[in-house]
Enzyme design. Structure first.
Site, PDB file in Angstrom:
ATOM      1  N   GLU A   1      -4.201  13.668   1.999  1.00 12.01           N
ATOM      2  CA  GLU A   1      -4.045  12.860   0.793  1.00 12.01           C
ATOM      3  C   GLU A   1      -4.332  13.712  -0.444  1.00 12.01           C
ATOM      4  OE1 GLU A   1      -5.875   8.667  -1.036  1.00 12.01           O
ATOM      5  OE2 GLU A   1      -6.961   9.729   0.540  1.00 12.01           O
TER       6      GLU A   1
ATOM      7  N   LYS B   1       0.775   4.707  -2.713  1.00  6.84           N
ATOM      8  CA  LYS B   1      -0.349   3.947  -2.178  1.00  6.84           C
ATOM      9  C   LYS B   1      -0.382   2.556  -2.805  1.00  6.84           C
ATOM     10  CE  LYS B   1      -5.247   4.812  -1.084  1.00  6.84           C
ATOM     11  NZ  LYS B   1      -6.355   5.764  -1.303  1.00  6.84           N
TER      12      LYS B   1
ATOM     13  N   CYS C   1      -4.920   6.707   3.645  1.00 13.44           N
ATOM     14  CA  CYS C   1      -6.362   6.450   3.618  1.00 13.44           C
ATOM     15  C   CYS C   1      -6.682   4.992   3.968  1.00 13.44           C
ATOM     16  CB  CYS C   1      -6.930   6.874   2.260  1.00 13.44           C
ATOM     17  SG  CYS C   1      -8.700   7.286   2.293  1.00 13.44           S
TER      18      CYS C   1
END
Length: 308
Positions: free
Chosen positions: A45, A132, A166
């Site tokens: 990430e 995200k 994540c």
């Protein structure tokens, strides 16, 4: 999915706030992974653009400090644009070495930053992007929210490849969205280096009956300059992110890793037959689903602040 796919997971650090140098480093890592015969390479990430671990951006509740705004300016300048030169160099490296790339980036779009993942095909270049959906905690101050328009998994000559970033991996409906697209290689770029991350990755492999590749940076305070306003410690040796990258099979078995406290590249060969065998007794969007009782609705429309 082709019969066998050779993959690599990168566990290394950005060159913080310097996208050009990070892109050059990424190209060297791609070359190293390719020398190990990797056909698909996953980066952590925010690898290209920096994960600002321990930075507060001067934002106590109720006010914003001038030095925090300067930290954000620096962070903003170190982010990348999708059509920028940094990603062009990664595309060229993918083409040169014949490697499909999944890379976490900090994407600059207008005046907003997004934590994104790009999919880079060795022939076609960038073939997909994931923003995200849900930045975690104080990430919401510095990153915008994605929408359903970037939830697509990507077809490649190797396999159906998806990415969940994540703590998005803790969102059951988002995981189901990936399974529903038939994802075979489920990539999880992350900044979570806790021991408990492994159990989450094993659960996802078992739940999705897919291969899971999780990449986390190994990042120290010394990777940043002296002017980095980190609240987690000042010693150059202090580890801000200890890795924990791992590759898992579709029955939750560990194939490679997890590895902590070092820079490394994990390698593995993934087999199509193993995917098929794993579906005998469980398919979360097939014979083990109950759409008459439970279903997920996905809005794939791009959301804009202004429509003309």
């Amino acid at each position: 999915m082709q019969d066998n796919v050779k993959v690599a997971v990168i566990q290394d650090s950005s060159v913080p706030f310097d996208a050009e140098k990070t892109a050059l480093k990424a190209c060297r890592l791609i070359e190293e992974a390719a020398q190990g015969e990797a056909e698909l390479v996953v980066f952590p990430e925010a690898f290209l653009g920096t994960y600002p671990k321990g930075l507060t951006f001067g934002a106590p509740v109720g006010t914003r400090l001038p030095e925090g705004r300067e930290d954000f300016r620096r962070y903003f300048e170190g982010a990348v644009e999708i059509d920028g030169p940094e990603l062009r160099s990664i595309e060229e490296s993918a083409r040169e070495h014949g490697v499909f790339i999944v890379m976490g980036i900090i994407e600059r779009d207008g005046s907003t930053l997004y934590c994104s993942v790009v999919f880079i095909d060795p022939q076609a270049g960038i073939v997909g992007k994931r923003r995200k959906l849900m930045p975690t905690g104080s990430e919401r101050l510095i990153w915008g929210f994605g929408d359903g328009s970037t939830l697509d998994a990507v077809d490649s000559s190797l396999a159906k490849v998806g990415a969940v970033i994540c703590w998005e991996n803790y969102m059951p409906a988002l995981r189901q969205t990936m399974y529903g697209q038939g994802v075979e290689i489920y990539c999880a770029p992350t900044a979570d280096d806790r021991d408990t991350w492994l159990s989450s990755m094993q659960h996802i492999a078992l739940e999705g009956r897919c291969y899971v590749l999780s990449a986390c940076q190994y990042l120290t305070r010394g990777d940043f300059g002296d002017d980095y306003n980190c609240v987690l410690g000042d010693s150059p040796e202090h580890v801000l992110m200890r890795g924990g990258s791992v590759i898992l099979g579709p029955l939750g078995e560990i194939i490679a890793g997890p590895v902590f406290n070092e820079r490394t590249i994990l390698h593995a060969t993934l087999a199509r037959d193993t995917l098929i065998r794993s579906k005998l007794d469980f398919d979360p969007v097939g014979h083990y689903a109950r759409p008459d009782v439970l279903s997920v609705m996905v809005d794939r429309e791009e959301k804009k602040a202004v429509y003309y």
